[in-house]
Design an enzyme around this catalytic site. Sequence first.
Site, mmCIF file in Angstrom:
data_model
loop_
_atom_site.group_PDB
_atom_site.id
_atom_site.type_symbol
_atom_site.label_atom_id
_atom_site.label_comp_id
_atom_site.label_asym_id
_atom_site.label_seq_id
_atom_site.Cartn_x
_atom_site.Cartn_y
_atom_site.Cartn_z
ATOM 1 N N THR A 93 0.874 -1.180 0.000
ATOM 2 C CA THR A 93 0.000 0.000 0.000
ATOM 3 C C THR A 93 0.906 1.224 0.000
ATOM 4 O OG1 THR A 93 -1.598 -1.217 1.310
ATOM 5 C CG2 THR A 93 -1.877 1.171 1.201
ATOM 6 N N LYS A 168 -7.624 1.271 -2.791
ATOM 7 C CA LYS A 168 -7.101 0.803 -1.501
ATOM 8 C C LYS A 168 -7.210 1.911 -0.447
ATOM 9 C CE LYS A 168 -4.699 -1.519 1.556
ATOM 10 N NZ LYS A 168 -5.023 -2.778 2.175
ATOM 11 N N LYS A 236 0.700 4.884 8.223
ATOM 12 C CA LYS A 236 1.303 5.264 6.926
ATOM 13 C C LYS A 236 0.216 5.393 5.861
ATOM 14 C CE LYS A 236 2.436 1.763 4.597
ATOM 15 N NZ LYS A 236 1.764 0.868 3.666
#
Length: 293
Positions: A93, A168, A236
């Site tokens: 990701t 995502k 993150k």
Amino acid sequence: MQTGFVGLGAMGAHMARNLHRAGLLTGVWNRTREKAKALAEELKVHSFANLAELAGNCEAVVICVSADKDLREVVAGLEPGLSPNMIVMDCSTVGKDTVRDIYAQLAALGVGFLDCPVSGGVEGARTASLAIMCGGDEAVFNRAQPILEKLGKAVALMGGSGSGQATKATNQIMCAGIIQAVGEAMAFAHEEGVDLKKVIEVLGKGAGSSWYFVNRAPFMANNSFPAGFRVRLHDKDLRICREMAAKHGGVLPVVESTIDQYGKLIAEGHGDEDISAIYRLKSKLFPPKPESM
Ligand code: NAP
């Protein structure tokens, strides 16, 4: 297709095993070499000395590393070994701009690149039931599909390069809201003194249920948060979401409050625990009872 796997972490090691089961795995590489050697020995595949050697001996490469800078380093390492018509798939990701840069960098070499981040947790990686959202060229996606289908149950091309990461990011925003709600609800149920196992059993089938409730409320009930999806990794991801939203002029309250809470967890030394550790903070929303003071 001869496939190499890069990044044997909580997700990657399971994904590599699934490719091996399908007869697709040629070899592996991991930054910490011992992990690659151990898995290669277990599966009887190559443990490549470096990334260029892996690229030079495969037709396709699947990557699953932590963050943007890590992906860029891995791609730079692969580059000397890449040849035209190869496919590189990245399941990490990372930011949309990063994957678009890499798409252009590899297109110049005649190499196809797909951003294909995944959802479904370590359990989904182990049981090859991930949801995989891809961005890139349709022809490359069609060639990569036999590999991706061995890693997940739902594999979809969302559009051009970067659209996998946009999808995502959408998922990560939902996960933030859900893990907060599950943590808060479980802390409340604990205060109410109801049997938490029964709560999970019955509400797992109710309208408020979710993957996180079914799979992570038990961690909360046990007050134990073994590494599944690390707090620092979701943090993150949410910073990526924040940046993407800012480009549209937006601020997302669920993202902001989750980043704030993860900051507290990381400062308290819980950054490598599963994100269900948010329960630690939610429990503190209730003052200690007089008898336990
Ligand atoms: P992890 O357990 O922390 O593993 C990270 C992997 O990346 C390790 O193999 C690590 O190598 C490697 N790595 C990190 N920096 C690197 C660098 N600079 N160069 C080369 N290799 C590097 O993480 P994970 O949970 O597997 O997650 C991997 C990715 O999938 C992340 O982007 C995460 O956001 C995403 N993801 C995770 C989940 C989940 O539930 N865990 C679910 C969906 C998506 P070392 O062994 O040397 O540290």
